[in-house]
Motif scaffolding. Structure first.
Motif, PDB file in Angstrom:
ATOM      1  N   LEU A  89       0.819  -1.206   0.000  1.00 53.23           N
ATOM      2  CA  LEU A  89       0.000   0.000   0.000  1.00 53.23           C
ATOM      3  C   LEU A  89       0.861   1.268   0.000  1.00 53.23           C
ATOM      4  N   MET A  90       2.170   1.110   0.004  1.00 44.63           N
ATOM      5  CA  MET A  90       3.061   2.282   0.110  1.00 44.63           C
ATOM      6  C   MET A  90       3.534   2.778  -1.249  1.00 44.63           C
ATOM      7  N   THR A  91       4.129   3.963  -1.243  1.00 44.45           N
ATOM      8  CA  THR A  91       4.757   4.456  -2.474  1.00 44.45           C
ATOM      9  C   THR A  91       5.941   3.536  -2.777  1.00 44.45           C
TER      10      THR A  91
ATOM     11  N   ALA B  71      14.119  -3.453   2.375  1.00 44.05           N
ATOM     12  CA  ALA B  71      15.559  -3.528   2.703  1.00 44.05           C
ATOM     13  C   ALA B  71      15.753  -3.581   4.219  1.00 44.05           C
ATOM     14  N   ILE B  72      14.976  -2.775   4.932  1.00 48.87           N
ATOM     15  CA  ILE B  72      15.084  -2.786   6.403  1.00 48.87           C
ATOM     16  C   ILE B  72      14.597  -4.134   6.936  1.00 48.87           C
ATOM     17  N   TYR B  73      13.481  -4.600   6.361  1.00 46.43           N
ATOM     18  CA  TYR B  73      12.947  -5.886   6.811  1.00 46.43           C
ATOM     19  C   TYR B  73      14.013  -6.972   6.679  1.00 46.43           C
TER      20      TYR B  73
ATOM     21  N   GLY C  69      19.859  -6.585  21.283  1.00 43.86           N
ATOM     22  CA  GLY C  69      18.747  -7.460  21.691  1.00 43.86           C
ATOM     23  C   GLY C  69      19.066  -8.922  21.410  1.00 43.86           C
ATOM     24  N   MET C  70      19.738  -9.155  20.294  1.00 43.01           N
ATOM     25  CA  MET C  70      20.097 -10.541  19.952  1.00 43.01           C
ATOM     26  C   MET C  70      21.156 -11.049  20.936  1.00 43.01           C
ATOM     27  N   ARG C  71      22.055 -10.155  21.343  1.00 41.14           N
ATOM     28  CA  ARG C  71      23.055 -10.551  22.362  1.00 41.14           C
ATOM     29  C   ARG C  71      22.322 -10.973  23.629  1.00 41.14           C
TER      30      ARG C  71
ATOM     31  N   ASN D 234       7.800   7.685  19.928  1.00 41.16           N
ATOM     32  CA  ASN D 234       7.383   6.823  21.044  1.00 41.16           C
ATOM     33  C   ASN D 234       6.270   5.880  20.609  1.00 41.16           C
ATOM     34  N   SER D 235       5.315   6.413  19.824  1.00 42.38           N
ATOM     35  CA  SER D 235       4.216   5.567  19.352  1.00 42.38           C
ATOM     36  C   SER D 235       4.735   4.442  18.479  1.00 42.38           C
ATOM     37  N   ALA D 236       5.705   4.782  17.641  1.00 43.83           N
ATOM     38  CA  ALA D 236       6.286   3.761  16.755  1.00 43.83           C
ATOM     39  C   ALA D 236       6.950   2.675  17.593  1.00 43.83           C
TER      40      ALA D 236
ATOM     41  N   LEU E  14       4.354   0.483  19.027  1.00 49.58           N
ATOM     42  CA  LEU E  14       3.801  -0.504  18.092  1.00 49.58           C
ATOM     43  C   LEU E  14       4.721  -1.724  18.043  1.00 49.58           C
ATOM     44  N   GLY E  15       6.014  -1.460  18.057  1.00 49.33           N
ATOM     45  CA  GLY E  15       6.966  -2.576  18.111  1.00 49.33           C
ATOM     46  C   GLY E  15       6.772  -3.390  19.371  1.00 49.33           C
ATOM     47  N   ILE E  16       6.597  -2.715  20.508  1.00 50.05           N
ATOM     48  CA  ILE E  16       6.408  -3.431  21.788  1.00 50.05           C
ATOM     49  C   ILE E  16       5.119  -4.263  21.728  1.00 50.05           C
TER      50      ILE E  16
ATOM     51  N   GLY F 178      -0.005   7.708  17.267  1.00 50.63           N
ATOM     52  CA  GLY F 178       1.101   8.112  16.382  1.00 50.63           C
ATOM     53  C   GLY F 178       0.848   7.744  14.929  1.00 50.63           C
ATOM     54  N   ALA F 179       0.124   6.615  14.721  1.00 51.74           N
ATOM     55  CA  ALA F 179      -0.123   6.170  13.339  1.00 51.74           C
ATOM     56  C   ALA F 179      -0.863   7.250  12.558  1.00 51.74           C
ATOM     57  N   SER F 180      -1.711   7.998  13.244  1.00 53.11           N
ATOM     58  CA  SER F 180      -2.475   9.046  12.573  1.00 53.11           C
ATOM     59  C   SER F 180      -1.678  10.335  12.374  1.00 53.11           C
TER      60      SER F 180
HETATM   61  C1  LIG Z   1       4.403  -1.984   7.163  1.00 55.26           C
HETATM   62  C2  LIG Z   1       5.264  -2.283   8.306  1.00 55.26           C
HETATM   63  C3  LIG Z   1       4.609  -2.420   9.618  1.00 55.26           C
HETATM   64  C4  LIG Z   1       6.568  -2.419   8.112  1.00 55.26           C
HETATM   65  C5  LIG Z   1       7.596  -2.830   9.081  1.00 55.26           C
HETATM   66  C6  LIG Z   1       8.278  -4.040   8.505  1.00 55.26           C
HETATM   67  C7  LIG Z   1       9.585  -4.387   9.167  1.00 55.26           C
HETATM   68  C8  LIG Z   1      10.778  -3.572   8.868  1.00 55.26           C
HETATM   69  C9  LIG Z   1       9.618  -5.485   9.948  1.00 55.26           C
HETATM   70  C10 LIG Z   1      10.832  -6.042  10.609  1.00 55.26           C
HETATM   71  C11 LIG Z   1      10.425  -7.260  11.419  1.00 55.26           C
HETATM   72  C12 LIG Z   1      11.582  -8.112  11.887  1.00 55.26           C
HETATM   73  C13 LIG Z   1      12.081  -9.191  11.023  1.00 55.26           C
HETATM   74  C14 LIG Z   1      12.154  -7.859  13.095  1.00 55.26           C
HETATM   75  C15 LIG Z   1      13.252  -8.688  13.688  1.00 55.26           C
HETATM   76  C16 LIG Z   1      12.923  -9.143  15.113  1.00 55.26           C
HETATM   77  C17 LIG Z   1      11.558  -9.805  15.100  1.00 55.26           C
HETATM   78  C18 LIG Z   1      11.421 -11.118  14.454  1.00 55.26           C
HETATM   79  C19 LIG Z   1      10.516  -9.139  15.642  1.00 55.26           C
HETATM   80  C20 LIG Z   1       9.119  -9.552  15.438  1.00 55.26           C
HETATM   81  C21 LIG Z   1       8.345  -9.283  14.304  1.00 55.26           C
HETATM   82  C22 LIG Z   1       7.321 -10.196  13.838  1.00 55.26           C
HETATM   83  O1  LIG Z   1       7.902 -11.138  13.001  1.00 55.26           O
HETATM   84  P1  LIG Z   1       7.398 -12.626  12.908  1.00 55.26           P
HETATM   85  O2  LIG Z   1       5.945 -12.763  13.245  1.00 55.26           O
HETATM   86  O3  LIG Z   1       7.824 -13.069  11.568  1.00 55.26           O
HETATM   87  O4  LIG Z   1       8.237 -13.253  14.073  1.00 55.26           O
HETATM   88  P2  LIG Z   1       8.985 -14.617  14.233  1.00 55.26           P
HETATM   89  O5  LIG Z   1      10.447 -14.356  14.320  1.00 55.26           O
HETATM   90  O6  LIG Z   1       8.637 -15.464  13.047  1.00 55.26           O
HETATM   91  O7  LIG Z   1       8.462 -15.157  15.527  1.00 55.26           O
HETATM   92  C23 LIG Z   1       8.127  -8.588  15.516  1.00 55.26           C
HETATM   93  C24 LIG Z   1       6.959  -8.968  16.342  1.00 55.26           C
HETATM   94  C25 LIG Z   1       8.447  -7.105  15.612  1.00 55.26           C
HETATM   95  C26 LIG Z   1       7.741  -6.306  14.534  1.00 55.26           C
HETATM   96  C27 LIG Z   1       7.743  -4.852  14.850  1.00 55.26           C
HETATM   97  C28 LIG Z   1       7.363  -3.941  13.940  1.00 55.26           C
HETATM   98  C29 LIG Z   1       6.978  -4.326  12.575  1.00 55.26           C
HETATM   99  C30 LIG Z   1       7.346  -2.489  14.318  1.00 55.26           C
HETATM  100  C31 LIG Z   1       6.233  -1.767  13.603  1.00 55.26           C
HETATM  101  C32 LIG Z   1       6.283  -0.285  13.810  1.00 55.26           C
HETATM  102  C33 LIG Z   1       6.200   0.608  12.787  1.00 55.26           C
HETATM  103  C34 LIG Z   1       6.125   0.185  11.378  1.00 55.26           C
HETATM  104  C35 LIG Z   1       6.179   2.065  13.118  1.00 55.26           C
HETATM  105  C36 LIG Z   1       4.881   2.729  12.688  1.00 55.26           C
HETATM  106  C37 LIG Z   1       4.823   4.088  13.162  1.00 55.26           C
HETATM  107  C38 LIG Z   1       3.948   4.595  14.065  1.00 55.26           C
HETATM  108  C39 LIG Z   1       4.055   6.024  14.434  1.00 55.26           C
HETATM  109  C40 LIG Z   1       2.882   3.828  14.721  1.00 55.26           C
END
Ligand SMILES: CC(C)=CCC/C(C)=C/CC/C(C)=C/CC/C(C)=C/[C@@H]1[C@@H](COP(=O)(O)OP(=O)(O)O)[C@]1(C)CC/C=C(\C)CC/C=C(\C)CCC=C(C)C
Ligand code: MN
Length: 389
Positions: free
Chosen positions: A114-116, A125-127, A193-195, A243-245, A248-250, A317-319
């Motif tokens: 859904l992104m540009t 790339a980050i993923y 975190g991995m350490r 902080n919101s971002a 979301l990770g937490i 924060g998402a909004s």
């Molecule tokens: C569209 C979008 C949400 C993009 C983010 C995609 C991205 C860069 C993901 C990286 C995920 C990753 C591989 C992290 C490494 C550590 C890890 C595995 C964490 C777990 C992810 C879930 O993965 P999975 O279910 O495959 O886990 P298993 O290893 O298989 O058990 C996590 C649970 C962490 C994911 C955290 C996020 C995606 C953070 C999302 C936050 C944002 C995108 C910020 C949005 C901004 C605001 C202001 C709300």
């Protein structure tokens, strides 16, 4: 392309003449690419000291990043000069990242569609970098994990930020770093975190668990905001949005932990606060015996409430993000949160069942996310919050 780049890059065998091979071989190649061969094991690690008041430890990072982003752009980059990659090389690098993301993370991948174009490539790339980092401790070569492997991975990270990627997937991230104001700190913290994950197999309380969640998932939020962008009309501080971002990770990580309790226990891992288990008369043995009783259900209700709290914080924060980025973030937020509903629907049996959100439910979430994404930014953010149980 500079000679340093051309020498460092190793193309994968699954791609020939820029062509994608069969779906099956691509999947195999995607799997092979994320696995980084580690060398030997040894290491010592101390859990970082926890702060006395809540978790401002992580807020310090946010402040640092926000400050650096609002100052001179060049001062944020270790990469000062445009990396010289051939456009076809980059196209292939991003294509590989896309394949890996699509193969490993269907929910996130859906969100990126859904992104540009430029943003989706950056997120892929980050993923991929995050996934490869996670594979070091969670993947098939995890047995060979050592502090030396993580140190080498961190060196490679610095090389990526200095415009000297080691392989094609790293090169996609170098290019992304040039295009978006990414900071190295959350990337380094994820390695930290991995350490922690290789040293610490139990979490005494939520503060310890929160810190782990910050390192492995809150960091992803911090990495993503510079790509998603903040709405120019947003009335709230960048700090609150970061902080919101982070929240979301937490929320995602807590949900991931709750979904995977049974699976993790097979590896001898329990990512749950030990003191809270004890409050419900539970301990590791109850998890290993896989019996879902009323104590477990009550414990789970409390954990689910907490995860939802973080998702709610993230909503604000998402909004505030750039309008074009809100839909994918809302989608992934609503989709991941649905896993909590699925645990409830399984009557809190996450010991023998894996909570699953079906395709139809996933698709129905998209229009809802779209409507949430359209709503105006609202100035209800209150900065840093912490939920203490
Ligand atoms: C569209 C979008 C949400 C993009 C983010 C995609 C991205 C860069 C993901 C990286 C995920 C990753 C591989 C992290 C490494 C550590 C890890 C595995 C964490 C777990 C992810 C879930 O993965 P999975 O279910 O495959 O886990 P298993 O290893 O298989 O058990 C996590 C649970 C962490 C994911 C955290 C996020 C995606 C953070 C999302 C936050 C944002 C995108 C910020 C949005 C901004 C605001 C202001 C709300
Ligand atoms: Mn994992």
């Amino acid at each position: 392309m500079s000679s340093a780049f051309s020498l460092a890059v190793k193309p994968s065998v699954a791609w020939s003449n820029g062509k994608l091979l069969s779906r099956k071989s691509t999947r195999r190649a995607a799997r092979a690419e994320v696995i980084v061969a580690p060398k030997k094991r040894t290491s010592t690690h101390n859990v970082p000291e926890l702060s006395k008041q809540g978790i401002p430890h992580t807020d310090l990072h946010v402040r640092e990043i926000v400050k650096r982003q609002s100052t001179d752009k060049s001062s944020m980059f270790d990469v000062c000069q445009k990396p010289q990659f051939h456009p076809m090389f980059l196209e292939e690098a991003y294509e590989r990242c896309r394949n890996i993301c699509a193969e490993y993370a269907k929910t996130f991948y859906l969100g990126t569609l859904l992104m540009t174009e430029e943003r989706q490539k950056a997120i892929w790339a980050i993923y991929v970098w995050c996934r490869r980092t996670d594979e070091l401790v969670d993947g098939p070569n995890a047995a060979y994990m050592s502090s030396a492997v993580l140190d080498r991975w961190e060196e490679r990270l610095h090389d990526i930020f200095n415009g000297r990627p080691y392989d094609m997937l790293d090169a996609a991230l170098t290019d992304t770093i040039y295009k978006f104001p990414l900071d190295i700190k959350p990337f380094r913290d994820m390695i930290e975190g991995m350490r922690m994950d290789t040293k610490n197999f139990r979490y005494e309380n939520f503060q310890e668990l929160y810190l782990y969640c910050y390192y492995v998932a809150g960091t992803v939020g911090l990495m993503s905001v510079p790509v998603m962008g903040i709405a120019p009309e947003s009335p709230v501080s960048a700090q609150s949005i970061y902080n919101s971002a982070l929240y979301l990770g937490i929320g995602n990580q807590l949900t991931n932990i709750l979904r995977d309790v049974g699976e993790d226990s097979l590896r001898g891992r329990v990512y749950l606060p030990q003191d809270e288990l004890a409050q419900f008369g539970l301990c590791d043995r109850d998890i290993f015996s896989r019996k879902v009783n009323d104590g477990w259900r009550e414990f789970m209700k409390q954990q689910i409430t907490r995860a939802r709290f973080y998702f709610n914080q993230a909503e604000e924060g998402a909004s505030q993000l750039d309008k074009a980025s809100r839909w994918p973030v809302w989608s992934s937020l609503l989709l991941y949160r649905k896993i909590l509903d699925a645990i409830e629907e399984n009557d809190y049996d996450n010991l023998t069942k894996r909570a699953y959100v079906g395709r139809t439910k996933k698709l129905l979430t998209l229009p809802l996310a779209y409507s949430r994404a359209q709503s105006a930014t609202h100035p209800g953010l209150s900065g840093t919050r912490f939920l203490g149980f």
